[in-house]
Design an enzyme around this catalytic site. Structure first.
Site, mmCIF file in Angstrom:
data_model
loop_
_atom_site.group_PDB
_atom_site.id
_atom_site.type_symbol
_atom_site.label_atom_id
_atom_site.label_comp_id
_atom_site.label_asym_id
_atom_site.label_seq_id
_atom_site.Cartn_x
_atom_site.Cartn_y
_atom_site.Cartn_z
ATOM 1 N N HIS A 1 0.859 -1.185 0.000
ATOM 2 C CA HIS A 1 0.000 0.000 0.000
ATOM 3 C C HIS A 1 0.897 1.238 0.000
ATOM 4 C CE1 HIS A 1 -3.363 2.635 1.092
ATOM 5 N NE2 HIS A 1 -2.459 3.272 1.813
ATOM 6 N N ASP B 1 -15.877 2.051 5.431
ATOM 7 C CA ASP B 1 -14.768 2.988 5.211
ATOM 8 C C ASP B 1 -15.093 3.928 4.065
ATOM 9 O OD1 ASP B 1 -11.978 3.976 5.532
ATOM 10 O OD2 ASP B 1 -11.880 3.308 3.462
ATOM 11 N N ARG C 1 -15.132 12.100 6.292
ATOM 12 C CA ARG C 1 -13.928 12.706 6.898
ATOM 13 C C ARG C 1 -13.316 13.730 5.946
ATOM 14 N NH1 ARG C 1 -10.486 7.903 7.421
ATOM 15 N NH2 ARG C 1 -8.886 9.325 8.150
ATOM 16 N N SER D 1 -8.668 2.796 8.498
ATOM 17 C CA SER D 1 -9.169 2.873 7.128
ATOM 18 C C SER D 1 -8.292 2.039 6.187
ATOM 19 C CB SER D 1 -9.186 4.356 6.714
ATOM 20 O OG SER D 1 -9.332 4.501 5.338
ATOM 21 N N LYS E 1 -9.018 -2.230 4.690
ATOM 22 C CA LYS E 1 -9.089 -2.589 3.265
ATOM 23 C C LYS E 1 -8.074 -3.675 2.926
ATOM 24 C CE LYS E 1 -9.054 1.842 2.471
ATOM 25 N NZ LYS E 1 -9.207 3.245 2.162
HETATM 26 N N1 URA Z 1 -6.020 6.678 2.736
HETATM 27 C C1 URA Z 1 -7.001 5.856 3.176
HETATM 28 O O1 URA Z 1 -7.287 4.844 2.554
HETATM 29 N N2 URA Z 1 -7.642 6.201 4.313
HETATM 30 C C2 URA Z 1 -7.352 7.304 5.023
HETATM 31 O O2 URA Z 1 -7.967 7.550 6.041
HETATM 32 C C3 URA Z 1 -6.328 8.138 4.555
HETATM 33 C C4 URA Z 1 -5.681 7.797 3.393
#
Ligand code: URA
Length: 412
Positions: free
Chosen positions: A80, A159, A166, A181, A185
């Site tokens: 990621h 999310d 957010r 978050s 995932k």
């Molecule tokens: N990327 C994400 O997937 N979630 C966040 O909260 C911030 C950046």
């Protein structure tokens, strides 16, 4: 219940896992509304979440949707990136690691703000699909060794809603909320090990090393609580990582790198560093030598082609891609050293131009620290809509060379 939880968080209490579970369930069934969730998110920004809370929120978010599962004898790695400019690491590291015999399943996002998205980049290869049924995705990972697909809406719907909220309410910057978050995932994606590339600097979402390291540590700690192996690299995003900025133009840079053509030293190291961490997590001994071997033998490039073909693209479509012919050279207005490159400005500009022409965008010819003479080409803007002045304005040239910056600040 949610009102009471907001009050308690506002006043600095730690919420237990049952409460986090109930909050997420209430948000998903409509019992808790956006106003309440925004207030709770703001309380989290101010009060923070401890590790137990971040884990509980992650677990509750994973439970809000579907998850992938691999057969128990298949070990899968994922990576990621927290988002950068000219960040071709996924395009390179995914096939490179797979070429070394480690399976990689990468669920990716689209461009956000000035940062590029791997999915948008891959979609510039004619015929290539990034929306893949999850069964087919798992089968591709098992058969080819790697796949990159768009994150399905079926994963972590909580999310998706919370992140949008957010973003609207300026409550993104909470380490605990960000970690929940991101890790939710990754966990739903089913991989057994994750490498997090936490970008740090003016063009990253985390501006300072201390905050980025804090996020990196939290991502690793939360992942461990889910039984996943994890590592994080805090890497520099003060200037574009590679030379190319855009969508298709970045695919071309990745293709050239994987084919062993001349690669910029900084992007080469950035890609290798992440690939090495992925291999190490999978238990590969001498990971750097193994990765270099896969690059030099051409296996990494062949794996890239195989992945593209499995997703509907072709070798021919990849190899026919060329940078848009309309080129506008950007020249240094005076002699000196490149002291800064505004990667945010370049990211926004390239995103606009590559929306018109997929292989339009920007190529940076001189990096921060380079010595330039008046009239030297410092970058090239590509595309009918490209504007050389916008690129020139993103370069600062001064009398003295700036101090060198490391590529990575920390590995956790
Ligand atoms: N990327 C994400 O997937 N979630 C966040 O909260 C911030 C950046």
């Amino acid at each position: 219940m949610v009102r009471l939880a907001i009050e308690r968080k506002r006043d600095g209490a730690t919420l237990d896992s049952t409460t986090w579970e109930a909050i997420v369930a209430a948000y998903m069934d409509g019992t808790a509304d956006d106003a309440q969730m925004a207030a709770l998110a703001m309380a989290c920004v101010w009060r923070g979440l401890d590790l137990g809370e971040a884990v509980a929120l992650t677990r509750a978010m994973v439970a809000s949707g579907a998850s992938l599962h691999y057969p128990h004898d298949v070990f899968v790695v994922d990576k990621h990136s927290s988002g950068g400019v000219s960040d071709i690491v996924s395009l390179v590291a995914v096939p490179l690691v797979a070429a070394c015999g480690v399976k990689v399943a990468k669920l990716s996002g689209r461009a956000l703000g000035h940062t590029g998205g791997t999915i948008d980049k891959l979609e510039t290869i004619a015929g290539l699909r990034t929306t893949i049924e999850m069964d087919a995705f798992v089968r591709q990972v098992e058969r080819v060794g790697c796949a990159i697909a768009a994150q399905s809406d079926a994963f972590v719907p909580a999310d998706k809603r919370l992140y949008r909220l957010r973003d609207h309410t300026a409550t993104v910057p909470s380490i605990g909320l960000i970690a929940a978050s991101i890790v939710s995932k990754k966990v739903a994606g089913g991989a057994h090990a994750f490498v997090f590339d936490v970008k740090c600097g003016g063009a990253a979402f985390m501006r300072d090393v201390r905050q980025a390291t804090d996020l990196a540590q939290t991502l690793v700690a939360v992942s461990h609580e889910f039984g996943r192996r994890a590592r994080a690299v805090v890497s520099d995003m003060e200037e574009p990582l590679g030379r190319s900025i855009g969508t298709g133009i970045e695919v071309i840079e990745a293709r050239e790198f994987l084919r062993g053509e001349d690669a910029d030293g900084r992007v080469r190291e950035g890609c290798l560093q992440i690939a090495v961490e992925m291999l190490a997590l999978a238990g590969v001994r001498e990971p750097r030598e193994t990765a270099l071997g896969a690059l030099q033998s051409g296996k990494a490039y062949e794996k890239f082609v195989e992945m593209i073909e499995a997703q509907g693209g072709s070798r021919d479509a990849l190899e026919r891609m060329s940078v848009t012919a309309r080129a506008h050279e950007v020249k240094a207005s005076h002699a000196g050293f490149v002291t800064a490159i505004d990667a945010v400005a370049l990211g926004h500009a390239a995103r606009e131009w590559s929306a018109h022409e997929p292989t339009g965008g920007i190529r940076v010819a001189m990096r921060v620290g380079a010595r330039v003479e008046r009239g030297d080409v410092i970058a090239v803007a590509y595309g009918a809509h490209a504007n050389a002045k916008r690129v020139a304005d993103a370069f600062a040239i001064g009398a003295e060379a700036p101090p060198a910056r490391p590529l990575a600040y920390a590995t956790i």
